[in-house]
Scaffold this active site. Structure first.
Site, mmCIF file in Angstrom:
data_model
loop_
_atom_site.group_PDB
_atom_site.id
_atom_site.type_symbol
_atom_site.label_atom_id
_atom_site.label_comp_id
_atom_site.label_asym_id
_atom_site.label_seq_id
_atom_site.Cartn_x
_atom_site.Cartn_y
_atom_site.Cartn_z
ATOM 1 C CB SER A 85 5.913 0.414 -5.924
ATOM 2 O OG SER A 85 5.776 -0.557 -5.331
ATOM 3 C CE1 TYR A 117 2.347 0.132 -9.977
ATOM 4 C CE2 TYR A 117 3.014 -1.283 -8.458
ATOM 5 C CZ TYR A 117 2.784 -0.322 -9.293
ATOM 6 O OH TYR A 117 2.634 0.403 -7.896
HETATM 7 N N1 LIG Z 1 -1.982 2.395 -3.446
HETATM 8 C C1 LIG Z 1 -0.441 1.865 -3.340
HETATM 9 O O1 LIG Z 1 -0.715 0.472 -2.671
HETATM 10 C C2 LIG Z 1 0.669 2.270 -4.285
HETATM 11 C C3 LIG Z 1 1.771 0.816 -3.242
HETATM 12 C C4 LIG Z 1 2.672 2.360 -3.405
HETATM 13 C C5 LIG Z 1 3.491 2.966 -5.305
HETATM 14 N N2 LIG Z 1 1.425 3.615 -5.490
HETATM 15 C C6 LIG Z 1 2.164 3.658 -6.550
HETATM 16 O O2 LIG Z 1 1.449 5.696 -6.270
HETATM 17 C C7 LIG Z 1 0.947 6.362 -6.880
HETATM 18 C C8 LIG Z 1 -0.178 6.545 -7.336
HETATM 19 O O3 LIG Z 1 -0.882 5.932 -6.892
HETATM 20 P P1 LIG Z 1 -2.467 5.770 -5.611
HETATM 21 O O4 LIG Z 1 -2.299 4.676 -4.973
HETATM 22 O O5 LIG Z 1 -2.685 6.591 -5.331
HETATM 23 O O6 LIG Z 1 -3.595 4.700 -6.564
HETATM 24 P P2 LIG Z 1 -4.803 6.070 -7.406
HETATM 25 O O7 LIG Z 1 -5.686 6.349 -6.024
HETATM 26 O O8 LIG Z 1 -5.616 4.942 -8.861
HETATM 27 O O9 LIG Z 1 -4.028 7.207 -8.358
HETATM 28 C C9 LIG Z 1 -3.457 7.464 -9.233
HETATM 29 C C10 LIG Z 1 -3.707 8.452 -9.543
HETATM 30 O O10 LIG Z 1 -2.731 8.183 -11.595
HETATM 31 C C11 LIG Z 1 -3.513 8.793 -11.873
HETATM 32 N N3 LIG Z 1 -3.690 8.711 -13.410
HETATM 33 C C12 LIG Z 1 -4.483 7.266 -14.019
HETATM 34 N N4 LIG Z 1 -4.076 7.524 -15.532
HETATM 35 C C13 LIG Z 1 -3.498 8.519 -15.553
HETATM 36 C C14 LIG Z 1 -2.887 9.401 -17.221
HETATM 37 N N5 LIG Z 1 -3.513 7.932 -18.016
HETATM 38 N N6 LIG Z 1 -2.932 10.333 -17.187
HETATM 39 C C15 LIG Z 1 -2.572 11.383 -15.611
HETATM 40 N N7 LIG Z 1 -2.927 10.682 -14.385
HETATM 41 C C16 LIG Z 1 -3.380 9.067 -14.723
HETATM 42 C C17 LIG Z 1 -5.433 9.167 -11.866
HETATM 43 O O11 LIG Z 1 -5.967 10.447 -11.693
HETATM 44 P P3 LIG Z 1 -7.336 9.729 -12.907
HETATM 45 O O12 LIG Z 1 -8.037 8.779 -12.600
HETATM 46 O O13 LIG Z 1 -8.145 11.391 -12.439
HETATM 47 O O14 LIG Z 1 -6.633 10.163 -14.289
HETATM 48 C C18 LIG Z 1 -4.407 8.807 -10.193
HETATM 49 O O15 LIG Z 1 -4.651 10.647 -9.574
HETATM 50 C C19 LIG Z 1 1.051 5.513 -8.398
HETATM 51 O O16 LIG Z 1 2.653 5.564 -9.026
HETATM 52 C C20 LIG Z 1 1.250 4.083 -8.099
HETATM 53 O O17 LIG Z 1 2.138 2.742 -8.957
HETATM 54 C C21 LIG Z 1 0.921 2.603 -5.393
#
Ligand SMILES: NC(=O)c1ccc[n+]([C@@H]2O[C@H](COP(=O)([O-])OP(=O)(O)OC[C@H]3O[C@@H](n4cnc5c(N)ncnc54)[C@H](OP(=O)(O)O)[C@@H]3O)[C@@H](O)[C@H]2O)c1
Length: 288
Positions: A166, A179
């Site tokens: 990130s 985070y």
């Molecule tokens: N969105 C942003 O602004 C942003 C920016 C920078 C980086 N990121 C990073 O991008 C990555 C994906 O996030 P996203 O934005 O796509 O958010 P998201 O839509 O909430 O997706 C998060 C994913 O992680 C899985 N997850 C959460 N807890 C888990 C657990 N205990 N075991 C297994 N899987 C788990 C969730 O699946 P389940 O709930 O089905 O388990 C979901 O598939 C993350 O690493 C986040 O830090 C996001």
């Protein structure tokens, strides 16, 4: 594809798709992980999809099979637990079809640590964040390297890892301290291992997105995304495309979008004595 004098394949990224070239994607039930799975399926890679929500994974697997006619296996696991992590680690170590690993599972927690510390639920969320964003990612990356290295040394195909970091990795962030620190770990660890792997036939790429429209904001309990200008909030499909292109090429790191690249640069260069109080005030204004 050239073989180096040391017998290692040189500078080879993710191998071409095929029945023996599967990619395992964590966090595939939503957001950036699901978009990465779509991007890989479109390129012709069969997939292993990992997350906790079986229904969301099953729906995506059906969509991907329709899209590409390829296998998309569902593996439900909570990577924040020993059992869940053991299960997926065993697959990464034992399934010889896997040539790529994407660590996208992760979540954020907002609020000042001292305020969160006294609430058992929030405290558990902070601990779980470190287990998922740091420990599980590190564990699965190490497992993938243990599985890939002997195969590549035997002259097998190349292999690649994509770790989702990130832009919060590039400076401490009051208001979401754990985070940002977890992503600083991901960024530092992954970039260092990328360098260690030079010339081995295995690559490790780090994807460092900025604000992206996904389920992240709900999970993190923040409305900052609603308050941010549209210009700075990216789409998961675009972020995924940049990440997969970089993984396929074996790049060290990619930060999609000019605004995010400038933010990452500013975070690296700005004096922390000025930056941290300013971020603390901004987090208040944005509602963290
Ligand atoms: N969105 C942003 O602004 C942003 C920016 C920078 C980086 N990121 C990073 O991008 C990555 C994906 O996030 P996203 O934005 O796509 O958010 P998201 O839509 O909430 O997706 C998060 C994913 O992680 C899985 N997850 C959460 N807890 C888990 C657990 N205990 N075991 C297994 N899987 C788990 C969730 O699946 P389940 O709930 O089905 O388990 C979901 O598939 C993350 O690493 C986040 O830090 C996001």
């Amino acid at each position: 594809m050239p073989e180096g004098a040391d017998g290692y394949w040189s500078a080879m990224p993710l191998p071409p798709p095929g029945p023996d070239a599967h990619v395992l994607v964590t966090g595939a039930s939503s957001g950036i992980g699901a978009a990465i799975a779509r991007s890989l399926a479109t390129r012709g890679y069969p997939l292993l999809l990992v997350a906790r929500r079986a229904d969301a994974l099953t729906e995506l697997a059906g969509e991907l099979r329709g899209l590409s006619g390829l296998t998309a296996e569902v593996h439900t696991a909570d990577l924040g637990t020993d059992d869940g992590l053991d299960t997926i680690r065993d697959i990464v170590l034992g399934d010889e079809r896997i040539v790529g690993l994407v660590n996208a599972a992760g979540y954020g927690v907002t609020g000042r640590v001292a305020d969160l510390a006294g609430d058992p639920e929030q405290r558990a969320a902070l601990d779980g964040l470190v287990r998922l964003n740091v420990l599980a990612l590190h564990d699965l990356t190490v497992a993938a390297l243990a599985a890939f290295t002997p195969r590549v040394r035997r002259g097998g195909h190349a292999a690649a890892v994509l770790n989702v970091s990130s832009i919060t990795a590039f400076q401490p962030l009051p208001g979401t301290a754990s985070y940002a620190a977890s992503k600083a770990f991901v960024q530092s660890f992954s970039e260092a291992v990328h360098a260690e792997l030079a010339g081995t036939g295995i690559t490790l790429t780090t994807l460092s997105p900025g604000l992206t429209r996904t389920g992240f904001a709900d999970a993190a309990g923040t409305d900052a995304f609603d308050k941010a200008p549209d210009l700075v909030v990216g789409e998961a499909a675009d972020v995924a495309e940049a990440g997969v292109a970089a993984m396929v090429a074996g790049d060290r790191t990619v930060t999609p979008g000019l605004v995010n690249q400038l933010s990452a640069l500013g975070g690296r260069l700005a004096p922390r004595s000025l930056l941290l109080p300013a971020i603390d005030r901004a987090m208040d204004a944005f509602g963290s």
